[in-house]
Design an enzyme around this catalytic site. Structure first.
Site, PDB file in Angstrom:
ATOM      1  N   LYS A 128       0.735  -1.128   0.258  1.00  0.00           N
ATOM      2  CA  LYS A 128      -0.116  -0.238  -0.058  1.00  0.00           C
ATOM      3  C   LYS A 128       0.884   1.365   0.068  1.00  0.00           C
ATOM      4  O   LYS A 128       1.234   1.994   1.259  1.00  0.00           O
ATOM      5  CB  LYS A 128      -1.200   0.528   1.442  1.00  0.00           C
ATOM      6  CG  LYS A 128      -2.350   0.901   1.382  1.00  0.00           C
ATOM      7  CD  LYS A 128      -2.552   2.143   2.002  1.00  0.00           C
ATOM      8  CE  LYS A 128      -1.579   3.351   3.454  1.00  0.00           C
ATOM      9  NZ  LYS A 128      -1.584   4.491   2.416  1.00  0.00           N
ATOM     10  N   GLU A 150      -0.991   7.110  -0.022  1.00  0.00           N
ATOM     11  CA  GLU A 150      -2.394   7.817  -1.323  1.00  0.00           C
ATOM     12  C   GLU A 150      -1.573   9.537  -1.781  1.00  0.00           C
ATOM     13  O   GLU A 150      -3.013  10.152  -2.630  1.00  0.00           O
ATOM     14  CB  GLU A 150      -3.566   8.322  -0.578  1.00  0.00           C
ATOM     15  CG  GLU A 150      -4.055   8.968   0.615  1.00  0.00           C
ATOM     16  CD  GLU A 150      -2.738   7.944   2.048  1.00  0.00           C
ATOM     17  OE1 GLU A 150      -2.386   7.539   1.767  1.00  0.00           O
ATOM     18  OE2 GLU A 150      -3.502   8.604   3.120  1.00  0.00           O
ATOM     19  N   ARG A 151      -0.737   9.593  -1.210  1.00  0.00           N
ATOM     20  CA  ARG A 151      -0.487  11.020  -1.559  1.00  0.00           C
ATOM     21  C   ARG A 151       0.982  11.397  -2.601  1.00  0.00           C
ATOM     22  O   ARG A 151       0.745  11.812  -3.820  1.00  0.00           O
ATOM     23  CB  ARG A 151       0.157  12.097  -0.804  1.00  0.00           C
ATOM     24  CG  ARG A 151      -0.737  12.480   0.547  1.00  0.00           C
ATOM     25  CD  ARG A 151       0.000  13.357   1.311  1.00  0.00           C
ATOM     26  NE  ARG A 151       0.911  12.931   2.113  1.00  0.00           N
ATOM     27  CZ  ARG A 151       1.374  13.337   3.132  1.00  0.00           C
ATOM     28  NH1 ARG A 151       1.588  14.712   3.389  1.00  0.00           N
ATOM     29  NH2 ARG A 151       1.764  12.957   4.193  1.00  0.00           N
ATOM     30  N   SER A 169       5.228   8.360   9.635  1.00  0.00           N
ATOM     31  CA  SER A 169       5.018   9.529  11.119  1.00  0.00           C
ATOM     32  C   SER A 169       5.006   8.570  12.022  1.00  0.00           C
ATOM     33  O   SER A 169       4.652   6.832  12.322  1.00  0.00           O
ATOM     34  CB  SER A 169       4.083  10.191  10.821  1.00  0.00           C
ATOM     35  OG  SER A 169       2.810   9.533  10.983  1.00  0.00           O
ATOM     36  N   CYS A 218      14.350  11.215   6.870  1.00  0.00           N
ATOM     37  CA  CYS A 218      14.134  10.859   8.238  1.00  0.00           C
ATOM     38  C   CYS A 218      15.397  10.838   8.602  1.00  0.00           C
ATOM     39  O   CYS A 218      15.889  10.809   9.174  1.00  0.00           O
ATOM     40  CB  CYS A 218      13.798   9.422   8.087  1.00  0.00           C
ATOM     41  SG  CYS A 218      14.202   7.851   7.392  1.00  0.00           S
ATOM     42  N   GLU A 229       9.911  17.398  15.208  1.00  0.00           N
ATOM     43  CA  GLU A 229      10.041  16.725  13.312  1.00  0.00           C
ATOM     44  C   GLU A 229       9.599  17.854  12.250  1.00  0.00           C
ATOM     45  O   GLU A 229       8.639  18.539  12.872  1.00  0.00           O
ATOM     46  CB  GLU A 229       9.170  15.233  13.224  1.00  0.00           C
ATOM     47  CG  GLU A 229      10.386  15.463  11.600  1.00  0.00           C
ATOM     48  CD  GLU A 229      10.021  13.769  11.179  1.00  0.00           C
ATOM     49  OE1 GLU A 229       8.956  13.596  11.178  1.00  0.00           O
ATOM     50  OE2 GLU A 229      10.438  12.790  10.276  1.00  0.00           O
TER      51      GLU A 229
HETATM   52  P1  NAD Z   1       2.504   9.381   7.709  1.00  0.00           P
HETATM   53  O1  NAD Z   1       2.142   8.286   8.293  1.00  0.00           O
HETATM   54  O2  NAD Z   1       1.250  10.440   7.326  1.00  0.00           O
HETATM   55  O3  NAD Z   1       1.753   8.300   6.152  1.00  0.00           O
HETATM   56  C1  NAD Z   1       2.326   7.174   6.528  1.00  0.00           C
HETATM   57  C2  NAD Z   1       2.184   5.924   6.005  1.00  0.00           C
HETATM   58  O4  NAD Z   1       0.237   5.681   6.978  1.00  0.00           O
HETATM   59  C3  NAD Z   1       0.770   6.146   4.672  1.00  0.00           C
HETATM   60  O5  NAD Z   1       0.694   4.911   3.679  1.00  0.00           O
HETATM   61  C4  NAD Z   1      -0.389   6.718   4.937  1.00  0.00           C
HETATM   62  O6  NAD Z   1      -1.815   6.018   3.865  1.00  0.00           O
HETATM   63  C5  NAD Z   1      -0.724   5.749   6.080  1.00  0.00           C
HETATM   64  N1  NAD Z   1      -1.714   6.985   7.450  1.00  0.00           N
HETATM   65  C6  NAD Z   1      -1.798   7.778   7.178  1.00  0.00           C
HETATM   66  N2  NAD Z   1      -2.639   8.493   8.007  1.00  0.00           N
HETATM   67  C7  NAD Z   1      -3.019   7.238   8.855  1.00  0.00           C
HETATM   68  C8  NAD Z   1      -3.860   6.239  10.059  1.00  0.00           C
HETATM   69  N3  NAD Z   1      -4.385   7.983  11.105  1.00  0.00           N
HETATM   70  N4  NAD Z   1      -4.256   5.663  10.115  1.00  0.00           N
HETATM   71  C9  NAD Z   1      -3.247   4.540   9.539  1.00  0.00           C
HETATM   72  N5  NAD Z   1      -2.611   5.394   8.809  1.00  0.00           N
HETATM   73  C10 NAD Z   1      -2.511   5.839   8.066  1.00  0.00           C
HETATM   74  O7  NAD Z   1       3.944   9.281   6.974  1.00  0.00           O
HETATM   75  P2  NAD Z   1       3.981  10.558   5.854  1.00  0.00           P
HETATM   76  O8  NAD Z   1       3.797  11.733   6.191  1.00  0.00           O
HETATM   77  O9  NAD Z   1       3.119   9.787   4.789  1.00  0.00           O
HETATM   78  O10 NAD Z   1       5.225   9.977   5.775  1.00  0.00           O
HETATM   79  C11 NAD Z   1       6.152  11.006   6.261  1.00  0.00           C
HETATM   80  C12 NAD Z   1       6.860  10.878   7.525  1.00  0.00           C
HETATM   81  O11 NAD Z   1       7.373   9.470   7.324  1.00  0.00           O
HETATM   82  C13 NAD Z   1       8.092  12.140   8.559  1.00  0.00           C
HETATM   83  O12 NAD Z   1       7.686  11.246   9.799  1.00  0.00           O
HETATM   84  C14 NAD Z   1       9.307  10.759   8.454  1.00  0.00           C
HETATM   85  O13 NAD Z   1      10.438  10.640   9.436  1.00  0.00           O
HETATM   86  C15 NAD Z   1       8.835   9.015   8.272  1.00  0.00           C
HETATM   87  N6  NAD Z   1       9.945   7.788   7.756  1.00  0.00           N
HETATM   88  C16 NAD Z   1      10.629   7.314   8.224  1.00  0.00           C
HETATM   89  C17 NAD Z   1      11.434   6.156   7.363  1.00  0.00           C
HETATM   90  C18 NAD Z   1      12.465   6.586   8.907  1.00  0.00           C
HETATM   91  O14 NAD Z   1      12.918   5.532   8.341  1.00  0.00           O
HETATM   92  N7  NAD Z   1      12.412   5.383  10.015  1.00  0.00           N
HETATM   93  C19 NAD Z   1      10.955   6.489   6.812  1.00  0.00           C
HETATM   94  C20 NAD Z   1      10.836   7.425   5.671  1.00  0.00           C
HETATM   95  C21 NAD Z   1       9.966   8.589   6.614  1.00  0.00           C
END
Ligand code: NAD
Length: 485
Positions: free
Chosen positions: A171, A174-175, A224, A279, A379
């Site tokens: 999955k 979605e963005r 996140s 990240c 962050e």
């Molecule tokens: P996000 O948490 O908003 O979304 C990640 C995924 O979770 C997406 O597929 C989204 O559809 C899903 N999602 C979003 N909200 C949800 C909810 N309430 N319940 C269930 N699923 C949900 O993250 P993002 O904004 O797409 O990505 C940025 C974040 O990812 C930053 O915090 C970054 O540090 C982190 N990140 C971490 C690493 C790492 O290796 N630690 C690598 C890349 C990105």
């Protein structure tokens, strides 16, 4: 319209609603991403489960032949993939290209699975008794990805999952779902058996369905921290394996003996590369002593305004836009909070980009940052350089270790003993010595600690074999002598 890919076929999502996919450099809608439902997940997991038996029984050496084909196909389409990454995410084309190449390196490493998956054997653990371990695939695994690396992050997992004999449901965010539409079209060209790789689009409903579906054996999540915690607890309480990589707050320490010009350039690139949406992006530059603080402030003030900002498709631009208007608003709020709490803006990137459409923010440098400030703890995920000063190296290490996040950290120094102490004492688990983005290569493992990682088995490298296989121990002896010739 974006579609799911299930059992080798493109099919429309059952979801009734969708979200806009926007090119962040223009602010214009490119397409719509369907928000799938739990039935979409059931269809995909069912297909993956049905494909598992044959795939598991396909010898590893045959399974990886598909990965060799994928490498060839992906390499022939790097430009197309990178262009899609830039279009939907915004990072510059050269950054996008590099991320696609990193993705392909995951395939390179996963092709070694016939060796990695080998078990162990000990003869005569007792008289006439031998012990064997075998590493078996487990069934259906799922991957849930963030927006910031549309191509690369999913590849941290699925090549290793399928090479070791599991089947998969991905999955994407979605963005940024467009890149994976192309990835799946390219996978089709390799003749991979139907149902081994499946694609489902959506948001929270799809995530929850994957984390609770009885036939999903394990989930890899990147995103996140709040969602990582949710995925970790939901999967654990449903008896699944889970590795959930979360957010970050990355510190870069500058010692007085560092090679200053190169250190500042490296720190700036770490903070503003991919518009800070990494990240592993540096965030707080902690200078030890007055002299290094003054030097870093002067050099950052000179270098940050020189960064060219604009549409990532134009090769003259070194930095692209942020992902969305909401993200920009959130970061502007964080910059204001720093000012309200006593920070001093040395370079203001807020208005420099007013003439551009889309969601741009030029590099912004804030000095006099202290540990209590909001910006020092949250962050940012944007091109904001935070400069701070401490008196001693120990103070810098203690500050890093009090932070809830522990993804990566960097030390700039020419002292071996200082570097050794740093590696030994800091909590973050991906460490750079004079390296701004210490991203482990595909053949090492990737993941942080504390609120940056939930689980115990990290991504890619040798850890992936542990995550995607179950170890079976066989203790055997032969009781009759009659068959010995
Ligand atoms: P996000 O948490 O908003 O979304 C990640 C995924 O979770 C997406 O597929 C989204 O559809 C899903 N999602 C979003 N909200 C949800 C909810 N309430 N319940 C269930 N699923 C949900 O993250 P993002 O904004 O797409 O990505 C940025 C974040 O990812 C930053 O915090 C970054 O540090 C982190 N990140 C971490 C690493 C790492 O290796 N630690 C690598 C890349 C990105």
């Amino acid at each position: 319209m974006i579609q799911d890919h299930v059992n080798g076929k493109w099919i429309p999502s059952l979801g009734k609603s969708s979200v806009s996919i926007v090119n962040p450099a223009t602010g214009k809608e490119i397409d719509q991403c369907p928000l799938g439902t739990s039935e979409d997940v059931s269809r995909a997991v069912h297909a993956a489960q049905a494909a598992f038996h044959d795939w598991k029984n396909t010898p590893a050496i045959e399974r990886v032949q598909y990965l060799f084909k994928m490498k060839t196909v992906f390499e022939a389409h790097v430009e197309e993939l990178a262009t899609l990454v830039t279009k939907e995410h915004g990072k510059t084309l050269s950054e996008a290209r590099a991320s696609v190449k990193r993705a392909i390196q995951m395939i390179d490493t996963a092709t070694g699975m016939p060796s990695f998956q080998k078990g162990e054997f000990a003869e005569d653990i007792a008289r006439g008794i031998d012990c064997v371990t075998v590493r078996q695939p487990m069934g259906v695994f799922a991957g849930i990805a963030p927006f910031n690396f549309p191509a690369m992050v999913p590849f941290w997992f699925w090549p290793f999952a399928i090479a070791s004999g599991n089947t998969y449901v991905l999955k994407p965010s979605e963005r940024v779902p467009l890149t994976n539409q192309l990835v799946f079209k390219l996978i089709e060209q390799t003749g991979l058996p139907k149902g081994v790789m499946n694609l489902v689009h959506g948001g929270k409903e799809v995530v929850t369905a994957l984390c609770t579906h009885p036939d999903v054996k394990g989930v890899s999540f990147v995103g996140s921290t709040p969602v990582a915690k949710y995925v970790y607890t939901t999967c654990s309480s449903h008896g699944k394996r889970v590795q959930a990589l979360g957010g970050a707050k990355n510190f870069m320490v500058v010692l007085p003996d560092a090679t200053m010009d190169k250190s500042v350039a490296t720190a700036l690139e770490s903070i503003i590369g991919c518009a800070g949406e990494r990240c592993l992006a540096g965030s707080v530059v902690v200078c030890v002593g007055d002299e290094s603080y003054q030097t870093v402030k002067e050099r950052m003030t000179k270098s940050a305004p020189e960064v060219t900002v604009g549409d990532g498709m134009d090769p003259k631009n070194q930095m692209g836009p942020l992902i969305s208007a909401e993200s920009k608003q959130r970061i502007l709020g964080l910059i204001q909070s720093a000012v309200d709490e006593g920070g001093k803006i040395l370079v203001d990137g807020r208005t420099k980009v007013d003439h551009l459409p889309g969601y741009f923010l030029a590099p912004t440098v804030i000095a006099d940052v202290t540990e209590k400030m909001r910006v020092a703890n949250e962050e940012i995920f944007g091109p904001v350089v935070l400069l701070a000063k401490v008196k001693t190296f120990d103070e810098a290490i203690a500050w890093i270790n009090r932070c809830n996040y522990a993804n990566t950290t960097t030390l700039f120094t020419n002292s071996g003993p200082a570097a050794r102490k740093f590696c030994n004492e800091v909590a973050p688990t991906m460490i750079g010595i004079n390296i701004g983005v210490p991203a482990p290569m595909s053949f090492f493992s990737f993941g942080g600690s504390k609120d940056s990682f939930f689980g115990d088995i990290k991504a890619h490298g040798s850890a992936s074999v542990n995550f995607f296989t179950d170890e079976k121990m066989i203790t055997q002896r032969w009781l009759s002598d009659s068959n010995v010739w």
